[in-house]
Design a protein around this motif. Structure first.
Motif, PDB file in Angstrom:
ATOM      1  N   SER A  47      -0.751   8.452  -6.013  1.00 37.34           N
ATOM      2  CA  SER A  47      -0.474   8.730  -4.610  1.00 37.34           C
ATOM      3  C   SER A  47       0.928   9.346  -4.456  1.00 37.34           C
ATOM      4  CB  SER A  47      -0.600   7.426  -3.825  1.00 37.34           C
ATOM      5  OG  SER A  47      -0.358   7.634  -2.491  1.00 37.34           O
TER       6      SER A  47
ATOM      7  N   ASN B 182       2.141  13.160   3.094  1.00 34.64           N
ATOM      8  CA  ASN B 182       0.829  12.591   3.464  1.00 34.64           C
ATOM      9  C   ASN B 182       0.399  11.399   2.599  1.00 34.64           C
ATOM     10  OD1 ASN B 182      -1.339  12.453   5.160  1.00 34.64           O
ATOM     11  ND2 ASN B 182      -2.478  14.138   4.242  1.00 34.64           N
TER      12      ASN B 182
ATOM     13  N   GLY C 131      -4.467  -2.272   2.338  1.00 35.96           N
ATOM     14  CA  GLY C 131      -4.818  -0.913   2.769  1.00 35.96           C
ATOM     15  C   GLY C 131      -5.933  -0.854   3.798  1.00 35.96           C
TER      16      GLY C 131
ATOM     17  N   ALA D 299       0.887  -1.168   0.000  1.00 32.06           N
ATOM     18  CA  ALA D 299       0.000   0.000   0.000  1.00 32.06           C
ATOM     19  C   ALA D 299       0.921   1.214   0.000  1.00 32.06           C
ATOM     20  CB  ALA D 299      -0.877  -0.017   1.238  1.00 32.06           C
TER      21      ALA D 299
ATOM     22  N   PRO E 217      -0.920   7.521   2.185  1.00 36.43           N
ATOM     23  CA  PRO E 217      -1.926   6.839   3.016  1.00 36.43           C
ATOM     24  C   PRO E 217      -1.330   6.256   4.310  1.00 36.43           C
ATOM     25  CG  PRO E 217      -2.256   6.296   0.711  1.00 36.43           C
ATOM     26  CD  PRO E 217      -0.997   7.112   0.772  1.00 36.43           C
TER      27      PRO E 217
ATOM     28  N   LYS F 205      -5.231  16.502   1.219  1.00 32.89           N
ATOM     29  CA  LYS F 205      -6.192  15.516   1.716  1.00 32.89           C
ATOM     30  C   LYS F 205      -6.703  15.927   3.094  1.00 32.89           C
ATOM     31  CE  LYS F 205      -3.595  11.813   1.476  1.00 32.89           C
ATOM     32  NZ  LYS F 205      -3.216  10.414   1.613  1.00 32.89           N
TER      33      LYS F 205
ATOM     34  N   GLN G 138       3.162   4.001   0.893  1.00 37.39           N
ATOM     35  CA  GLN G 138       3.657   4.324   2.238  1.00 37.39           C
ATOM     36  C   GLN G 138       5.006   5.037   2.163  1.00 37.39           C
ATOM     37  OE1 GLN G 138       5.359   0.229   3.832  1.00 37.39           O
ATOM     38  NE2 GLN G 138       3.502  -0.119   2.642  1.00 37.39           N
TER      39      GLN G 138
ATOM     40  N   THR H 185      -7.785  13.619   5.208  1.00 38.27           N
ATOM     41  CA  THR H 185      -7.358  12.566   6.136  1.00 38.27           C
ATOM     42  C   THR H 185      -5.846  12.583   6.300  1.00 38.27           C
ATOM     43  OG1 THR H 185      -7.380  11.086   4.254  1.00 38.27           O
ATOM     44  CG2 THR H 185      -9.255  10.947   5.752  1.00 38.27           C
TER      45      THR H 185
ATOM     46  N   TYR I 286      -3.717  -2.634  10.139  1.00 34.88           N
ATOM     47  CA  TYR I 286      -3.846  -2.310   8.719  1.00 34.88           C
ATOM     48  C   TYR I 286      -2.985  -3.265   7.893  1.00 34.88           C
ATOM     49  CZ  TYR I 286      -6.118   2.065   9.975  1.00 34.88           C
ATOM     50  OH  TYR I 286      -6.992   3.006  10.462  1.00 34.88           O
TER      51      TYR I 286
ATOM     52  N   SER J 122      -2.227  10.852   7.207  1.00 35.03           N
ATOM     53  CA  SER J 122      -1.562   9.565   7.021  1.00 35.03           C
ATOM     54  C   SER J 122      -1.683   8.733   8.303  1.00 35.03           C
ATOM     55  CB  SER J 122      -0.083   9.821   6.710  1.00 35.03           C
ATOM     56  OG  SER J 122       0.575   8.610   6.444  1.00 35.03           O
TER      57      SER J 122
END
Ligand SMILES: [Zn+2]
Length: 325
Positions: free
Chosen positions: A215, A172, A267, A152, A174, A239, A154, A241, A297, A243
């Protein structure tokens, strides 16, 4: 911050406001063909930091190369101030062979800082570190998961470095993972030269994934915007949200060999005991569930259709940064 003076890299000078592609040449191919590693430099007339975007230190991690390629084609590398250096493929030998390693079997990311008269990989590491990195203030090195293991998106950084933590929070991605520097790595040697380097991991080797690439590119734009270097014609998506910061994580290994049926939880947050995959034989005789060992996660999933007992199949977060504070 470096001053706005002529920049001399690999024996060539790039003036403020100029752009240049300099071919780095270390050794010829075994068929005597020249092997060029393009270093793409874009300078603004205005003073500012120097940022490096590099990929392909592992020649089969195409997704990272794709991110740097898009930074160039979208002209994100034309800075409003300062200098942007792009090296889409550091390990060109590996890229040609579609392999992670150098032709001598060495992992370039384990031989830094390298030696002038060392192995081919070692000479190469030495060259990058002495010719390019002394000019660099900030860097993002793009990677992808090896051997069918899908990461995912990172950012990885060492714990306890507030400057890097700030950079990661601006990028930032995910997920943000705290991990120690590996001895011999590009990141470890760069840090000793005071280069603030983030490592991006996303997708898997020998693959291009558009979401992962996006991303990475969005993170790059946020970082350049923060440094006052992004041309205002590029829109930046901030974003809402934050990280997810991961302090510790574990690799889950296959308990038996067989065909691997991944349930695609990459993810996602999973609960302890949740079924992540099944492993079966090819003859319809047995089916075994692979369960999450704890809440967390799923930050890496093995995409191989076949696994052996003991193969790493999932990377799962164990404790989050906020929980431990
Ligand atoms: Zn890599």
């Amino acid at each position: 911050m470096k001053s706005n003076k002529p920049l001399t890299i690999l024996g060539e000078t790039v003036l403020p406001g100029e752009s240049k592609t300099i071919d780095m040449e270390i050794a010829k191919m075994h068929n005597a063909a020249k092997l060029k590693i393009p270093v793409i430099i874009q300078r603004s007339k205005f003073d500012g930091p120097t940022v490096l975007f590099s990929a392909g230190i592992h020649g089969d991690e195409i997704n990272g190369i794709e991110i740097v390629r898009q930074i160039i084609t979208q002209k994100i590398n034309k800075p409003k101030r300062g200098t942007i250096i792009c090296i889409p493929i550091i390990n060109m030998f590996g890229y040609i062979n579609m392999s992670r390693q150098f032709p001598d079997g060495r992992d370039l990311n384990r031989v830094f800082p390298g030696r002038k008269k060392g192995s081919l990989a070692s000479r190469f590491a030495y060259h990058i570190l002495t010719e390019i990195m002394p000019h660099v203030d900030y860097a993002v090195d793009f990677h992808a998961g090896g051997a069918s293991r899908f990461n995912a998106p990172q950012i990885r950084l060492i714990p306890g470095n507030e400057q890097l933590k700030e950079m990661a929070s601006i990028f930032n991605a995910p997920f943000t993972l705290f991990s120690k520097n590996i001895a011999g790595s590009f990141r470890n040697s760069s840090q000793k030269l005071n280069v603030k380097m983030l490592l991006f991991e996303g997708g898997k080797s020998l693959d291009i994934n558009d979401d992962v690439a996006q991303s990475g590119i969005e993170g790059v734009k946020r970082l350049l915007s923060f440094l006052g270097m992004l041309d205002p014609k590029h829109s930046v998506h901030f974003k809402e949200t934050e990280s997810i910061y991961i302090n510790s994580s574990i690799w889950l290994r296959a308990k038996c060999s067989g065909m691997f049926h991944d349930h695609n939880k990459i993810g996602q947050f999973v609960r302890k005991g949740e079924v992540l995959a099944t492993i079966t034989d090819p003859f319809g005789k047995f089916e075994r569930k692979v369960k999450a060992p704890n809440d967390g996660y799923v930050i890496n999933a093995n995409h191989s259709p076949i696994v052996y007992q003991g193969d790493a199949v999932y990377h799962i977060s164990k404790s989050l940064y906020n929980e431990s504070k």
